[in-house]
Design an enzyme around this catalytic site. Sequence first.
Site, PDB file in Angstrom:
ATOM      1  N   HIS A   1       0.824  -1.222   0.000  1.00 48.66           N
ATOM      2  CA  HIS A   1       0.000   0.000   0.000  1.00 48.66           C
ATOM      3  C   HIS A   1       0.859   1.274   0.000  1.00 48.66           C
ATOM      4  CE1 HIS A   1      -3.631  -2.301   0.465  1.00 48.66           C
ATOM      5  NE2 HIS A   1      -3.266  -2.804   1.631  1.00 48.66           N
TER       6      HIS A   1
ATOM      7  N   ASP B   1      -4.255 -12.795   3.839  1.00 47.89           N
ATOM      8  CA  ASP B   1      -5.545 -12.324   4.347  1.00 47.89           C
ATOM      9  C   ASP B   1      -6.700 -12.727   3.428  1.00 47.89           C
ATOM     10  OD1 ASP B   1      -4.476 -10.562   2.507  1.00 47.89           O
ATOM     11  OD2 ASP B   1      -4.642  -8.787   3.772  1.00 47.89           O
TER      12      ASP B   1
ATOM     13  N   HIS C   1      -6.224  -7.293  -0.336  1.00 46.35           N
ATOM     14  CA  HIS C   1      -6.450  -5.891  -0.681  1.00 46.35           C
ATOM     15  C   HIS C   1      -5.688  -5.512  -1.959  1.00 46.35           C
ATOM     16  CE1 HIS C   1      -6.792  -6.212   3.782  1.00 46.35           C
ATOM     17  NE2 HIS C   1      -7.865  -5.481   3.581  1.00 46.35           N
TER      18      HIS C   1
ATOM     19  N   ASP D   1      -2.474 -10.420  -2.290  1.00 50.37           N
ATOM     20  CA  ASP D   1      -3.047 -10.009  -1.008  1.00 50.37           C
ATOM     21  C   ASP D   1      -4.561  -9.807  -1.208  1.00 50.37           C
ATOM     22  OD1 ASP D   1      -2.020  -8.544   1.780  1.00 50.37           O
ATOM     23  OD2 ASP D   1      -3.847  -7.611   1.000  1.00 50.37           O
TER      24      ASP D   1
END
Length: 349
Positions: free
Chosen positions: A164, A289, A202, A200
């Site tokens: 990120h 995740d 996200h 991931d």
Amino acid sequence: MDVVYAPECLEHAPRGELKNGVMIAARECPERAVIVRDALSSADGFSIRAPGPAEPERFARIHDARYLAFLKQAWPLWRDHLEQAGEPLCDAVPLTFPTLRQRPLEPDAITGKLGYYAIDAGTPITPGAWTAAAASAQCALKAQALVQAGARAAFALCRPPGHHAGTDMYGGYCFLNNAALAAQAILDAGAERIAVLDVDYHHGNGTQSIFYERGDVLTISIHADPLFEYPFFLGHARETGAGAGENANLNLPLQRGATWPSYADALEEACARIDVHGPDAVIVSWGFDTFIDDPLSTFQLRTEDFTRLGARIGALDRPVLVCLEGGYATQALGANVLAGLSGLANELR
Ligand code: SP5
Ligand code: ZN
């Protein structure tokens, strides 16, 4: 397979994070790295190695100089700010942000600087944040050196995660973009093309934005649709790259609750694009995740699905550098990472 791990990665230990306006225990905690290290060090076929000393000149290949200066100075400035205000020590969390369309001068006040560089209020700056972030990045760079020297695969046990983080932005628990730093280091060593595959839960908004206008780095992300999931403002299928990077970004957003069959379809599309790009190495931003029991996630991958995912990446038949990203079902994280890397390693045999 070599696993690159640095104890300094444990030095970032947030006291908590904001959820629904109240502080809860930090999801992205030092224990994550300890559990993964222990699971791999007691398994056959993995050996733990240390990274080398920090290479700030490599950090500057991806990140802005002013941003790096901010990250390094943020904790001392925040501590001074608290001391002058007579407040007890606590982690630094921004509360005021520039809007997307207005990002004026960097403020002098640390309280303003935090919002200037942050993309969310969920990423506390702790006394050890810079030390841990630099060590985490250094793990990725060491893994890159191992792949450069001929290893078919290497695992960087990065913590805090990186995908990120942008050239001058932190957030989503990330400060330095470990995968992007590794990609740039491979290119600087003479490679022509790299692919970054982000698995991931996200969207890898930092990695996408860093390489969005470049054609030498193909960025692919399989993730929860940003219409309903963090990071919300990037990660749509229509984002395909710009300028020299046109068609060098592929987003594969999935609906909530995705299970292995739909995930596998997206993975096939990703792998087909990687084959067309023909990279000298593949960097995998691997977040666990997507796991069914992850507290942040709606996806429903199981431990054995990570083995399948690793095997498919291995079948690309290119050098692979894996960077750890998310994964917050801490008790299962060791088994999940071991399953994924074993799937990869078995395919490379
Ligand atoms: C590297 C990484 O995985 N970063 C993720 C950062 C996510 N931060 C925002 C968390 C939003 C939490 N939403 C809660 C849903 C609980 N069901
Ligand atoms: Zn994540």
